[in-house]
Write a protein that holds these residues in place. Structure first.
Motif, PDB file in Angstrom:
ATOM      1  N   ASP A   1       0.838  -1.202   0.000  1.00  0.00           N
ATOM      2  CA  ASP A   1       0.000   0.000   0.000  1.00  0.00           C
ATOM      3  C   ASP A   1       0.876   1.257   0.000  1.00  0.00           C
ATOM      4  N   PRO A   2       0.275   2.440  -0.156  1.00  0.00           N
ATOM      5  CA  PRO A   2       1.075   3.676  -0.204  1.00  0.00           C
ATOM      6  C   PRO A   2       1.867   3.954   1.057  1.00  0.00           C
ATOM      7  N   ASP A   3       1.505   3.321   2.175  1.00  0.00           N
ATOM      8  CA  ASP A   3       2.251   3.492   3.419  1.00  0.00           C
ATOM      9  C   ASP A   3       3.386   2.486   3.554  1.00  0.00           C
ATOM     10  N   LYS A   4       3.729   1.818   2.452  1.00  0.00           N
ATOM     11  CA  LYS A   4       4.827   0.859   2.390  1.00  0.00           C
ATOM     12  C   LYS A   4       4.564  -0.399   3.214  1.00  0.00           C
ATOM     13  N   GLN A   5       3.299  -0.695   3.484  1.00  0.00           N
ATOM     14  CA  GLN A   5       2.950  -1.903   4.225  1.00  0.00           C
ATOM     15  C   GLN A   5       2.505  -2.986   3.257  1.00  0.00           C
ATOM     16  N   ARG A   6       3.050  -4.175   3.436  1.00  0.00           N
ATOM     17  CA  ARG A   6       2.693  -5.293   2.568  1.00  0.00           C
ATOM     18  C   ARG A   6       1.392  -5.944   3.013  1.00  0.00           C
ATOM     19  N   HIS A   7       0.698  -6.546   2.054  1.00  0.00           N
ATOM     20  CA  HIS A   7      -0.540  -7.265   2.327  1.00  0.00           C
ATOM     21  C   HIS A   7      -0.641  -8.450   1.383  1.00  0.00           C
ATOM     22  N   TRP A   8      -1.324  -9.489   1.843  1.00  0.00           N
ATOM     23  CA  TRP A   8      -1.738 -10.564   0.952  1.00  0.00           C
ATOM     24  C   TRP A   8      -3.132 -10.222   0.442  1.00  0.00           C
TER      25      TRP A   8
END
Length: 569
Positions: free
Chosen positions: A64-71
């Protein structure tokens, strides 16, 4: 904030979105999805493109734009999960590592897992002894360039390929010797199978470390593997809990808790952000359900808190490992054709680079080659979104393997490396593909690639303008963050106050619901079956005539008295 609002407005106007998914062989799959398409639709498209049936081990990852990864969640709408402006950029990765990758039914599945483990080895997430490292690198060479040919492979040919973040000339010669003498005649399928069997025996197989801190503020790295929960700290594995020993996973804000049935152990760690902590918790819930349960029907919705009115709720959607293996055994079809990407020297291929050599290392430290586990942090898991990073650890030793995981868990800390590691290079933020001019400029300032082509160049370690300064700034930021207290007293008080307020709000809401139900039962003329049954019970009749009717008359009297006062005034 304005850019996010604008991107949301643009998404609402579009009916279709362009989506690019980077595959494990670094090729790209581009498609168009409908605005209301769910994650399962995109995942099925990719699996159909790859002719993949054993697909439960894989997943789609985005940042995401906050540099947090997600599945990417397959049951939810893609557009609602993505917080960035389309076109969307994602990547296919192994989400659940097979407990025995060599036992996979189809060769195409083994090949994709081989590509993922080779990526783990390259980024330093998979650690091993020197002898194992040389053998695994030789397997890669044999699988991707075939038998040694003096006419095609001149002296020192293995040095043109990089299999690890760092390696020595001695290791390069050992790789060449094994490839020349021990692997002649092996087919790519056999070499890949041998590679998987060797990788599966390593302790860091399947590790995807999440950076955290313990209660003392010391850096630690949490990971979920096919065999259990692991905590790596300093040069030791300080905790290993098998999945049947883990009873509960919880988080609140930045705090992550692990409960174990072994002597009622409660482990507490602090994630960098609440979003990172929630991602860690969801990964743990999914891994525990996949590897621990016997059937998918046993999966239950999990809450991050003991109280039903607070926290997050999440439910793993998919088959469990046992069901996947049973389903794989039923596959009966002609093996699909596999288009293998050959290993190309670094001058031609951006994803394989000639790494730094260790030419002047003391003899006492030439026993093994050390690959820092720090490059296995979550920001490096998806090399399709990685910034150019180099390991800062020096030395000549790979992590020694401790043979028995269960024994180590019972005996306490297990030494996994000769040296402590530094996370400075590994916790760099993961860039996100943005398409507005303002965000593109910001990403260039941060040294992050602005396109998938540039991301490929970044994987090759191609230096760009300002990289050195940005790296030092990132290190300073990390060091400052490490010096901060995991959770201040003010934050603890605020958390407690918020919990009390939530409890009060829920209590008041329940009282209003009960009052509304009481009015419906006593005053309405609704002739619904369950309401009629309640009205006919002796308890309700007693309550109605002895308590409710007198209370209603008293309340009506007070209203008339208040009304008369207002009229007289």
């Amino acid at each position: 904030m304005l850019s996010r609002i604008m991107s949301g407005s643009i998404r609402n106007l579009d009916r279709e979105y362009d989506c690019t998914v980077r595959l494990l062989d670094d090729t790209e799959y581009t498609c168009t999805i409908q605005r209301d398409a769910k994650g399962q639709y995109l995942f099925d498209l990719i699996c159909h493109h790859l002719n993949l049936l054993e697909k439960d081990y894989f997943g789609i990852r985005y940042v995401d734009p906050d540099k947090q990864r997600h599945w990417l969640e397959v049951t939810k709408c893609i557009a609602k999960q993505m917080k960035s402006q389309p076109p969307f950029t994602m990547c296919l990765r192994v989400k659940f590592y097979p407990p025995d990758p060599a036992a996979l039914k189809e060769e195409i599945t083994r090949y994709l897992v081989f590509l993922q483990i080779k990526r783990d080895l390259y980024h330093g997430r998979l650690l091993c002894k020197t002898t194992d490292a040389a053998m695994m690198a030789a397997f890669i060479l044999q699988a991707e360039i075939g038998d040694y040919d003096p006419g095609k492979h001149p002296e020192g040919y293995s040095s043109k390929f990089q299999f690890f973040p760092k390696h020595s000339e001695k290791l390069e010669r050992r790789i060449s010797d094994i490839h020349k003498t021990e692997l002649i005649g092996q087919t790519p399928e056999t070499s890949e199978l041998n590679f998987l069997q060797k990788a599966q025996m390593l302790e860091t197989y399947g590790v995807d470390p999440h950076p955290c801190k313990d209660v003392s503020g010391n850096p630690a790295f949490l990971a979920f593997t096919p065999f259990g929960f692991v905590v790596l700290q300093g040069n030791k594995r300080v905790h290993f809990l098998m999945w049947n020993e883990v009873t509960k996973l919880k988080f609140e804000g930045k705090i992550f808790h692990i409960y174990a049935n072994q002597k009622e152990i409660i482990l507490t760690y602090f994630a960098p952000t609440p979003e990172a902590c929630k991602h860690l918790w969801k990964c743990g819930v999914e891994n525990q359900a996949f590897y621990k349960l016997e059937k998918s029907s046993q999966v239950r919705t999990v809450s991050s808190s003991n109280l039903f009115f607070k926290g997050s709720r999440f439910r793993y959607s998919g088959r469990v490992a046992k069901e996947v293996m049973e389903q794989s055994a039923k596959i009966k079809r002609e093996p699909p054709e596999i288009h293998r990407a050959g290993l190309v020297p670094s001058r031609s291929c951006p994803s394989i680079t000639h790494g730094p050599r260790l030419t002047s290392v003391p003899r006492t430290r030439r026993r093994a080659v050390h690959i820092s586990i720090m490059e296995g942090l979550e920001s490096l898991r998806d090399s399709a979104h990685s910034t150019p990073v180099r390991s800062v650890s020096h030395g000549d030793s790979f992590m020694p393997r401790s043979r028995s995981l269960a024994t180590d868990a019972s005996e306490g800390s297990a030494v996994i490396s000769d040296e402590a590691y530094s996370p400075s290079d590994s916790v760099l933020p993961t860039p996100v593909a943005e398409h507005s001019l303002e965000l593109a400029v910001a990403r260039q300032v941060n040294g992050a690639p602005c396109s998938i082509k540039e991301e490929k160049e970044s994987e090759a370690g191609t230096p760009s303008v300002g990289d050195a300064g940005d790296l030092s700034d990132s290190r300073a930021t990390v060091e400052g963050a490490e010096g901060a207290s995991p959770l201040s007293e003010v934050e603890q008080v605020n958390t407690f106050v918020l919990s009390v307020l939530r409890l009060l709000l829920v209590t008041i809401g329940l009282l209003f619901v009960l009052l509304f139900l009481l009015i419906v039962l006593t005053e309405s003329d609704l002739d619904v079956a369950f309401l009629r049954d309640i009205r006919q019970t002796p308890e309700f009749e007693q309550f109605h005539y002895e308590y409710f009717c007198p209370l209603r008359r008293w309340f009506a009297c007070k209203l008339r008295w208040a009304g008369s006062l207002l009229i007289n005034k």
